[in-house]
Motif scaffolding. Sequence first.
Motif, mmCIF file in Angstrom:
data_model
loop_
_atom_site.group_PDB
_atom_site.id
_atom_site.type_symbol
_atom_site.label_atom_id
_atom_site.label_comp_id
_atom_site.label_asym_id
_atom_site.label_seq_id
_atom_site.Cartn_x
_atom_site.Cartn_y
_atom_site.Cartn_z
ATOM 1 N N THR A 115 40.883 22.299 54.047
ATOM 2 C CA THR A 115 41.221 21.714 52.753
ATOM 3 C C THR A 115 40.930 22.737 51.667
ATOM 4 O O THR A 115 39.778 23.094 51.431
ATOM 5 N N ALA A 116 42.008 23.207 51.020
ATOM 6 C CA ALA A 116 41.849 24.226 49.977
ATOM 7 C C ALA A 116 41.313 23.623 48.693
ATOM 8 O O ALA A 116 40.487 24.226 48.006
ATOM 9 N N GLY A 117 41.801 22.427 48.333
ATOM 10 C CA GLY A 117 41.361 21.808 47.092
ATOM 11 C C GLY A 117 41.577 22.730 45.913
ATOM 12 O O GLY A 117 42.657 23.287 45.716
ATOM 13 N N ARG A 118 40.505 22.950 45.125
ATOM 14 C CA ARG A 118 40.641 23.759 43.905
ATOM 15 C C ARG A 118 40.764 25.243 44.193
ATOM 16 O O ARG A 118 41.106 26.026 43.312
ATOM 17 N N ASP A 290 52.981 27.199 34.816
ATOM 18 C CA ASP A 290 51.792 27.785 34.196
ATOM 19 C C ASP A 290 50.587 27.733 35.130
ATOM 20 O O ASP A 290 49.764 28.660 35.147
ATOM 21 N N GLU A 291 50.463 26.672 35.902
ATOM 22 C CA GLU A 291 49.362 26.606 36.863
ATOM 23 C C GLU A 291 49.486 27.703 37.911
ATOM 24 O O GLU A 291 48.494 28.348 38.275
ATOM 25 N N ILE A 292 50.690 27.909 38.400
ATOM 26 C CA ILE A 292 50.904 28.960 39.405
ATOM 27 C C ILE A 292 50.538 30.327 38.830
ATOM 28 O O ILE A 292 49.880 31.144 39.493
ATOM 29 N N VAL A 293 50.942 30.581 37.592
ATOM 30 C CA VAL A 293 50.604 31.854 36.935
ATOM 31 C C VAL A 293 49.098 32.037 36.876
ATOM 32 O O VAL A 293 48.570 33.126 37.150
ATOM 33 N N GLU A 294 48.380 30.962 36.553
ATOM 34 C CA GLU A 294 46.925 31.058 36.432
ATOM 35 C C GLU A 294 46.259 31.246 37.794
ATOM 36 O O GLU A 294 45.310 32.035 37.922
ATOM 37 N N PHE A 295 46.754 30.559 38.822
ATOM 38 C CA PHE A 295 46.209 30.758 40.168
ATOM 39 C C PHE A 295 46.344 32.219 40.590
ATOM 40 O O PHE A 295 45.408 32.820 41.120
ATOM 41 N N ARG A 296 47.528 32.791 40.355
ATOM 42 C CA ARG A 296 47.751 34.185 40.737
ATOM 43 C C ARG A 296 46.833 35.115 39.943
ATOM 44 O O ARG A 296 46.268 36.065 40.492
ATOM 45 N N ARG A 297 46.710 34.859 38.638
ATOM 46 C CA ARG A 297 45.863 35.718 37.803
ATOM 47 C C ARG A 297 44.425 35.720 38.316
ATOM 48 O O ARG A 297 43.784 36.778 38.409
ATOM 49 N N ARG A 298 43.907 34.542 38.662
ATOM 50 C CA ARG A 298 42.531 34.466 39.143
ATOM 51 C C ARG A 298 42.363 35.226 40.459
ATOM 52 O O ARG A 298 41.368 35.915 40.660
ATOM 53 N N TRP A 299 43.311 35.074 41.364
ATOM 54 C CA TRP A 299 43.221 35.773 42.645
ATOM 55 C C TRP A 299 43.245 37.287 42.440
ATOM 56 O O TRP A 299 42.411 38.017 42.982
ATOM 57 N N GLN A 300 44.179 37.762 41.623
ATOM 58 C CA GLN A 300 44.293 39.205 41.400
ATOM 59 C C GLN A 300 43.077 39.754 40.677
ATOM 60 O O GLN A 300 42.616 40.865 40.974
ATOM 61 N N SER A 301 42.534 38.978 39.745
ATOM 62 C CA SER A 301 41.396 39.453 38.968
ATOM 63 C C SER A 301 40.092 39.334 39.747
ATOM 64 O O SER A 301 39.337 40.310 39.890
ATOM 65 N N ASP A 302 39.825 38.144 40.285
ATOM 66 C CA ASP A 302 38.521 37.894 40.900
ATOM 67 C C ASP A 302 38.371 38.584 42.245
ATOM 68 O O ASP A 302 37.309 39.126 42.567
ATOM 69 N N VAL A 303 39.433 38.578 43.057
ATOM 70 C CA VAL A 303 39.320 39.047 44.430
ATOM 71 C C VAL A 303 39.899 40.445 44.603
ATOM 72 O O VAL A 303 39.248 41.346 45.109
ATOM 73 N N ASN A 307 36.500 41.403 40.386
ATOM 74 C CA ASN A 307 35.795 41.128 39.136
ATOM 75 C C ASN A 307 34.806 39.979 39.253
ATOM 76 O O ASN A 307 33.868 39.873 38.454
ATOM 77 N N ASP A 308 35.011 39.086 40.236
ATOM 78 C CA ASP A 308 34.132 37.912 40.333
ATOM 79 C C ASP A 308 34.147 37.383 41.763
ATOM 80 O O ASP A 308 35.001 36.572 42.122
ATOM 81 N N ALA A 309 33.191 37.824 42.577
ATOM 82 C CA ALA A 309 33.113 37.365 43.973
ATOM 83 C C ALA A 309 32.735 35.897 44.066
ATOM 84 O O ALA A 309 32.913 35.272 45.112
ATOM 85 N N ASP A 310 32.196 35.332 42.965
ATOM 86 C CA ASP A 310 31.793 33.925 42.955
ATOM 87 C C ASP A 310 32.852 33.042 42.304
ATOM 88 O O ASP A 310 32.583 31.881 41.979
ATOM 89 N N GLY A 311 34.051 33.573 42.110
ATOM 90 C CA GLY A 311 35.123 32.798 41.517
ATOM 91 C C GLY A 311 35.612 31.701 42.452
ATOM 92 O O GLY A 311 35.064 31.494 43.544
ATOM 93 N N PRO A 312 36.669 30.978 42.075
ATOM 94 C CA PRO A 312 37.106 29.818 42.848
ATOM 95 C C PRO A 312 37.574 30.140 44.266
ATOM 96 O O PRO A 312 37.539 29.269 45.131
ATOM 97 N N PHE A 313 37.977 31.385 44.526
ATOM 98 C CA PHE A 313 38.475 31.731 45.854
ATOM 99 C C PHE A 313 37.405 32.349 46.750
ATOM 100 O O PHE A 313 37.601 32.463 47.960
ATOM 101 N N GLY A 314 36.284 32.761 46.189
ATOM 102 C CA GLY A 314 35.195 33.307 46.980
ATOM 103 C C GLY A 314 35.605 34.538 47.766
ATOM 104 O O GLY A 314 36.587 35.216 47.453
ATOM 105 N N THR A 315 34.845 34.840 48.813
ATOM 106 C CA THR A 315 35.146 35.965 49.692
ATOM 107 C C THR A 315 35.029 35.516 51.142
ATOM 108 O O THR A 315 34.297 34.579 51.468
#
Length: 338
Positions: A115-118, A290-303, A307-315
């Motif tokens: 379950t991916a959820g958020r 817009d949600e899809i754009v934000e999901f992609r931005r977070r993945w590219q930035s955090d992972v 930039n943020d290993a503790d972001g919503p996608f983790g490691t």
Amino acid sequence: MSNLERDPVELLCPPDEATGPAVDVYEYREVPLGGPRAMPVRRTLPQRGRTTIGAWCFADHYGPDDVAETGGMVVPPHPHTGLQTVSWLFEGEIEHRDSTGSHELVRPGGVNLMTAGRGISHSEVSTPSTTRLHGVQLWVALPDEARSVAPFFEHADTTPFRLGDATVRVFVGELAGDGETTDAAAAPVTVFSPLLGAQVDLPAGGSVDLALDPTFEHGILVDVGPAFVEVPGADAAAEVPWSHLAHLERGHERVRLRADADPVRVVLLGGVPFGEELVMWWNFIGRSHDEIVEFRRRWQSDVIARNDADGPFGTVGGYDGDPLPAPELPTVRLKPRR
């Protein structure tokens, strides 16, 4: 499993409406699953004319593949949002790792539901002992009230049972028995909308009558076939070739599956028609562009940019390699339309 298309199309999936004949049969399209030798998969959901069956929104069918020729499955860490993945194997073994810390071996007869959820990330790699790889990868769209739940992973073994001439394994939801010798069978995994997922095997010349929930629509994906699908009131049985998908609208209380000269194996899917509009792109499911754009931005930035290993996608711990960058977004904005 990741969608490894280099230029994935952003899809608008409107709520389902009951249309078409009693049994519709859909062809597959072949998609390369990345890598230099590109293990091929056959995709029947989503496609033109049929984007969901209940909350089932993605179906890849693969194998039996000789791993020495295809290279097997090597899918680096990649993200998901707003969905559940269901991994079901007929042959082989896949090592699953995800950002919740789960580490599991996917084997035939065991259902693995993530379950991916958020937001979650995971990797999938066929094991060195695997010589043939054969199975299905399925996605379930989460309803709006559940799509921001915390991510989690479940594994459960299934128990085969006899029903008519068939051997059945239920891996999601519940399937009714015959009311006499076989009780209803249910899978102990978590779903957020009424669903059914089961493997049904028939010997050559065999048949089985399955009781259906008439509030569900159903899909029948043929792994070994052809299969013959009969519903009450139809003029004749529908022949469903190998790797094709049959769709049954709501209202059916029974279906007969029949094998001819060859054995048959199918994956039976079902669910209440999904009443929400979805936007699907790459490995994300949202409700707007817009949600899809934000999901992609977070993945590219955090992972990807780390930039943020503790972001919503983790490691994904224990994977020896880099995560999978997201493709470029479409150059046009998708506008909802009916």
